[in-house]
Design a protein around this motif. Structure first.
Motif, PDB file in Angstrom:
ATOM      1  N   VAL A  85       0.887  -1.240  -0.005  1.00 44.06           N
ATOM      2  CA  VAL A  85       0.167  -0.062  -0.065  1.00 44.06           C
ATOM      3  C   VAL A  85       1.010   1.254   0.122  1.00 44.06           C
ATOM      4  CG1 VAL A  85      -1.637   1.185   1.373  1.00 44.06           C
ATOM      5  CG2 VAL A  85      -1.779  -0.981   1.197  1.00 44.06           C
ATOM      6  N   SER A  86       0.722   2.020  -0.843  1.00 39.99           N
ATOM      7  CA  SER A  86       1.287   3.295  -0.907  1.00 39.99           C
ATOM      8  C   SER A  86       0.643   4.292  -0.056  1.00 39.99           C
ATOM      9  CB  SER A  86       1.673   4.010  -2.107  1.00 39.99           C
ATOM     10  OG  SER A  86       0.407   4.302  -2.632  1.00 39.99           O
ATOM     11  N   ARG A  87      -0.787   4.611  -0.121  1.00 42.29           N
ATOM     12  CA  ARG A  87      -1.256   5.227   1.095  1.00 42.29           C
ATOM     13  C   ARG A  87      -2.750   4.788   0.889  1.00 42.29           C
ATOM     14  NH1 ARG A  87      -0.188  10.004  -2.656  1.00 42.29           N
ATOM     15  NH2 ARG A  87      -1.379   9.480  -4.421  1.00 42.29           N
ATOM     16  N   TRP A  88      -3.322   5.317   2.199  1.00 40.79           N
ATOM     17  CA  TRP A  88      -5.069   5.154   2.402  1.00 40.79           C
ATOM     18  C   TRP A  88      -5.464   6.274   3.337  1.00 40.79           C
ATOM     19  CZ3 TRP A  88      -6.373   4.264   7.386  1.00 40.79           C
ATOM     20  CH2 TRP A  88      -5.203   4.002   8.424  1.00 40.79           C
ATOM     21  N   SER A  89      -6.830   6.239   2.977  1.00 37.27           N
ATOM     22  CA  SER A  89      -7.718   7.067   3.830  1.00 37.27           C
ATOM     23  C   SER A  89      -8.919   6.674   3.964  1.00 37.27           C
ATOM     24  CB  SER A  89      -7.609   8.340   2.955  1.00 37.27           C
ATOM     25  OG  SER A  89      -8.437   8.341   1.716  1.00 37.27           O
ATOM     26  N   ALA A  90      -9.677   7.141   5.070  1.00 39.93           N
ATOM     27  CA  ALA A  90     -11.016   6.814   5.522  1.00 39.93           C
ATOM     28  C   ALA A  90     -12.023   7.494   4.441  1.00 39.93           C
ATOM     29  CB  ALA A  90     -11.229   7.239   6.848  1.00 39.93           C
ATOM     30  N   GLU A  91     -13.030   6.820   3.941  1.00 42.15           N
ATOM     31  CA  GLU A  91     -13.883   7.534   3.070  1.00 42.15           C
ATOM     32  C   GLU A  91     -15.382   6.934   3.441  1.00 42.15           C
ATOM     33  OE1 GLU A  91     -13.248   9.136  -0.111  1.00 42.15           O
ATOM     34  OE2 GLU A  91     -11.434   9.013   0.512  1.00 42.15           O
ATOM     35  N   ASN A  92     -16.245   7.723   2.948  1.00 44.20           N
ATOM     36  CA  ASN A  92     -17.739   7.449   3.293  1.00 44.20           C
ATOM     37  C   ASN A  92     -18.077   7.605   4.550  1.00 44.20           C
ATOM     38  OD1 ASN A  92     -20.131   6.685   2.679  1.00 44.20           O
ATOM     39  ND2 ASN A  92     -19.833   4.363   2.535  1.00 44.20           N
ATOM     40  N   LEU A  93     -17.749   8.574   5.330  1.00 44.23           N
ATOM     41  CA  LEU A  93     -17.988   8.772   6.852  1.00 44.23           C
ATOM     42  C   LEU A  93     -17.451   7.643   7.750  1.00 44.23           C
ATOM     43  CD1 LEU A  93     -21.852  10.070   6.934  1.00 44.23           C
ATOM     44  CD2 LEU A  93     -19.698  11.374   6.790  1.00 44.23           C
ATOM     45  N   GLY A  94     -16.391   7.141   7.378  1.00 41.96           N
ATOM     46  CA  GLY A  94     -15.594   6.029   8.006  1.00 41.96           C
ATOM     47  C   GLY A  94     -16.060   4.684   7.706  1.00 41.96           C
ATOM     48  N   GLY A  95     -16.920   4.541   6.752  1.00 39.41           N
ATOM     49  CA  GLY A  95     -17.442   3.106   6.481  1.00 39.41           C
ATOM     50  C   GLY A  95     -16.581   2.327   5.365  1.00 39.41           C
ATOM     51  N   SER A  96     -15.455   2.984   4.753  1.00 35.86           N
ATOM     52  CA  SER A  96     -14.780   2.505   3.802  1.00 35.86           C
ATOM     53  C   SER A  96     -13.381   2.968   3.803  1.00 35.86           C
ATOM     54  CB  SER A  96     -15.316   2.347   2.457  1.00 35.86           C
ATOM     55  OG  SER A  96     -15.498   3.638   2.053  1.00 35.86           O
ATOM     56  N   PHE A  97     -12.582   2.324   3.257  1.00 38.21           N
ATOM     57  CA  PHE A  97     -11.076   3.075   2.840  1.00 38.21           C
ATOM     58  C   PHE A  97     -10.694   3.027   1.585  1.00 38.21           C
ATOM     59  CE2 PHE A  97     -10.914   1.023   7.359  1.00 38.21           C
ATOM     60  CZ  PHE A  97     -10.284   1.898   7.848  1.00 38.21           C
ATOM     61  N   ARG A  98     -10.225   4.260   1.178  1.00 38.18           N
ATOM     62  CA  ARG A  98      -9.833   4.180  -0.366  1.00 38.18           C
ATOM     63  C   ARG A  98      -8.211   3.734  -0.343  1.00 38.18           C
ATOM     64  NH1 ARG A  98     -10.935   7.935  -4.886  1.00 38.18           N
ATOM     65  NH2 ARG A  98      -9.098   8.068  -6.116  1.00 38.18           N
ATOM     66  N   VAL A  99      -7.864   2.958  -0.959  1.00 35.88           N
ATOM     67  CA  VAL A  99      -6.459   2.622  -0.903  1.00 35.88           C
ATOM     68  C   VAL A  99      -5.734   2.651  -2.132  1.00 35.88           C
ATOM     69  CG1 VAL A  99      -5.028   0.381  -0.298  1.00 35.88           C
ATOM     70  CG2 VAL A  99      -7.208   0.603   0.764  1.00 35.88           C
ATOM     71  N   GLU A 100      -4.539   3.197  -2.031  1.00 31.08           N
ATOM     72  CA  GLU A 100      -3.714   3.462  -3.102  1.00 31.08           C
ATOM     73  C   GLU A 100      -2.607   2.113  -3.065  1.00 31.08           C
ATOM     74  OE1 GLU A 100      -3.971   5.660  -5.718  1.00 31.08           O
ATOM     75  OE2 GLU A 100      -5.709   6.535  -4.870  1.00 31.08           O
ATOM     76  N   LEU A 101      -2.607   1.310  -4.394  1.00 26.74           N
ATOM     77  CA  LEU A 101      -1.598   0.161  -4.256  1.00 26.74           C
ATOM     78  C   LEU A 101      -0.363   0.670  -4.821  1.00 26.74           C
ATOM     79  CD1 LEU A 101      -4.125  -2.461  -5.032  1.00 26.74           C
ATOM     80  CD2 LEU A 101      -2.960  -2.088  -2.890  1.00 26.74           C
ATOM     81  N   ARG A 102       0.769   0.101  -4.678  1.00 28.19           N
ATOM     82  CA  ARG A 102       2.005   0.332  -4.981  1.00 28.19           C
ATOM     83  C   ARG A 102       2.174  -0.462  -6.384  1.00 28.19           C
ATOM     84  NH1 ARG A 102       6.758   1.903  -1.898  1.00 28.19           N
ATOM     85  NH2 ARG A 102       7.889   0.866  -3.236  1.00 28.19           N
ATOM     86  N   ARG A 103       2.772  -0.136  -7.162  1.00 33.47           N
ATOM     87  CA  ARG A 103       3.030  -0.942  -8.600  1.00 33.47           C
ATOM     88  C   ARG A 103       3.627  -2.243  -7.979  1.00 33.47           C
ATOM     89  NH1 ARG A 103       1.947   2.133 -12.882  1.00 33.47           N
ATOM     90  NH2 ARG A 103       2.181   4.342 -12.673  1.00 33.47           N
ATOM     91  N   PRO A 104       3.260  -3.220  -8.735  1.00 32.69           N
ATOM     92  CA  PRO A 104       4.198  -4.406  -8.308  1.00 32.69           C
ATOM     93  C   PRO A 104       5.529  -4.462  -8.741  1.00 32.69           C
ATOM     94  CG  PRO A 104       2.380  -4.783 -10.215  1.00 32.69           C
ATOM     95  CD  PRO A 104       2.269  -3.353  -9.752  1.00 32.69           C
ATOM     96  N   ALA A 105       6.189  -5.193  -7.947  1.00 32.72           N
ATOM     97  CA  ALA A 105       7.719  -5.235  -8.347  1.00 32.72           C
ATOM     98  C   ALA A 105       7.897  -5.765  -9.770  1.00 32.72           C
ATOM     99  CB  ALA A 105       8.464  -6.027  -7.266  1.00 32.72           C
ATOM    100  N   ARG A 106       8.832  -5.395 -10.363  1.00 34.67           N
ATOM    101  CA  ARG A 106       9.281  -5.774 -11.727  1.00 34.67           C
ATOM    102  C   ARG A 106      10.146  -7.057 -11.500  1.00 34.67           C
ATOM    103  NH1 ARG A 106      10.427  -0.851 -15.729  1.00 34.67           N
ATOM    104  NH2 ARG A 106       8.731   0.304 -15.437  1.00 34.67           N
ATOM    105  N   THR A 107       9.603  -7.894 -12.331  1.00 32.85           N
ATOM    106  CA  THR A 107      10.486  -9.398 -12.258  1.00 32.85           C
ATOM    107  C   THR A 107      11.046  -9.365 -13.734  1.00 32.85           C
ATOM    108  OG1 THR A 107       8.688 -10.395 -13.211  1.00 32.85           O
ATOM    109  CG2 THR A 107       8.996 -10.403 -10.729  1.00 32.85           C
ATOM    110  N   HIS A 108      12.289  -9.400 -13.686  1.00 32.24           N
ATOM    111  CA  HIS A 108      13.393  -9.293 -14.825  1.00 32.24           C
ATOM    112  C   HIS A 108      13.550 -10.885 -15.157  1.00 32.24           C
ATOM    113  CE1 HIS A 108      13.408  -4.936 -15.300  1.00 32.24           C
ATOM    114  NE2 HIS A 108      13.848  -4.915 -14.077  1.00 32.24           N
ATOM    115  N   ALA A 109      13.508 -11.335 -16.205  1.00 30.54           N
ATOM    116  CA  ALA A 109      13.971 -12.523 -16.447  1.00 30.54           C
ATOM    117  C   ALA A 109      15.468 -12.477 -16.722  1.00 30.54           C
ATOM    118  CB  ALA A 109      13.375 -13.047 -17.838  1.00 30.54           C
ATOM    119  N   PRO A 110      16.394 -13.399 -16.129  1.00 33.27           N
ATOM    120  CA  PRO A 110      17.516 -13.406 -16.287  1.00 33.27           C
ATOM    121  C   PRO A 110      18.077 -13.402 -17.783  1.00 33.27           C
ATOM    122  CG  PRO A 110      16.856 -15.229 -15.297  1.00 33.27           C
ATOM    123  CD  PRO A 110      15.880 -14.826 -15.311  1.00 33.27           C
TER     124      PRO A 110
END
Length: 158
Positions: A85-110
């Motif tokens: 998670v990069s950040r999150w905040s309470a939404e909807n008068l506290g009944g839900s959370f808006r969540v910003e996800l981090r980008r998945p780690a890049r997997t480089h093929a050798p």
């Protein structure tokens, strides 16, 4: 007038129900169930390259005591901040959370090892050593292509 769709019950993801972002509804679950399901769901969304999601916990108004699901998810998001998670905040008068996800780690093929040129592979060890030393004397880091060129130069010389 069309009737509005109702969300599925029982903590089922309702990604297509009335929102731009994917939604996970955790109403009716225990704290442990909500935590496990939310963790798995957030990881799955990140793997699909989703950036913003909504996790619905409810405000806990119908709980017998403290709002368990809301507190569990809040703790989970705090633990996952910086990794999933990069950040999150309470939404909807506290009944839900808006969540910003981090980008998945890049997997480089050798990378496969670069093929060794035949001249370099078949060169006598003493000739290869002379080529490496000549490049080192010039302050040049040896690469297979430079070694091959130096071996050719030494063979043409001698």
């Amino acid at each position: 007038m069309p009737r509005k769709k109702r969300p599925p019950a029982g903590g089922v993801s309702r990604e297509a129900w009335g929102t731009v972002h994917p939604v996970l509804d955790l109403h009716g679950l225990t704290g442990d169930e909500a935590r496990r399901r939310a963790g798995e769901w957030l990881r799955a969304r990140q793997a699909k390259n989703v950036r913003t999601v909504v996790v619905v916990t409810g405000r806990g108004l119908h709980s017998g005591g403290i709002p368990v699901v809301r507190n569990e998810i809040e703790h989970l998001l705090a633990e996952l901040k910086g990794t999933l998670v990069s950040r999150w905040s309470a939404e909807n008068l506290g009944g839900s959370f808006r969540v910003e996800l981090r980008r998945p780690a890049r997997t480089h093929a050798p990378r496969p090892p670069a093929p060794v040129p035949p001249l370099l592979r078949d060169a006598e060890p003493a000739l290869r050593l002379r080529a490496e030393e000549a490049l080192a004397d010039l302050g040049i880091a040896s690469t297979p292509a430079l070694l091959e060129a130096e071996i050719r130069r030494l063979l043409d010389e001698g």
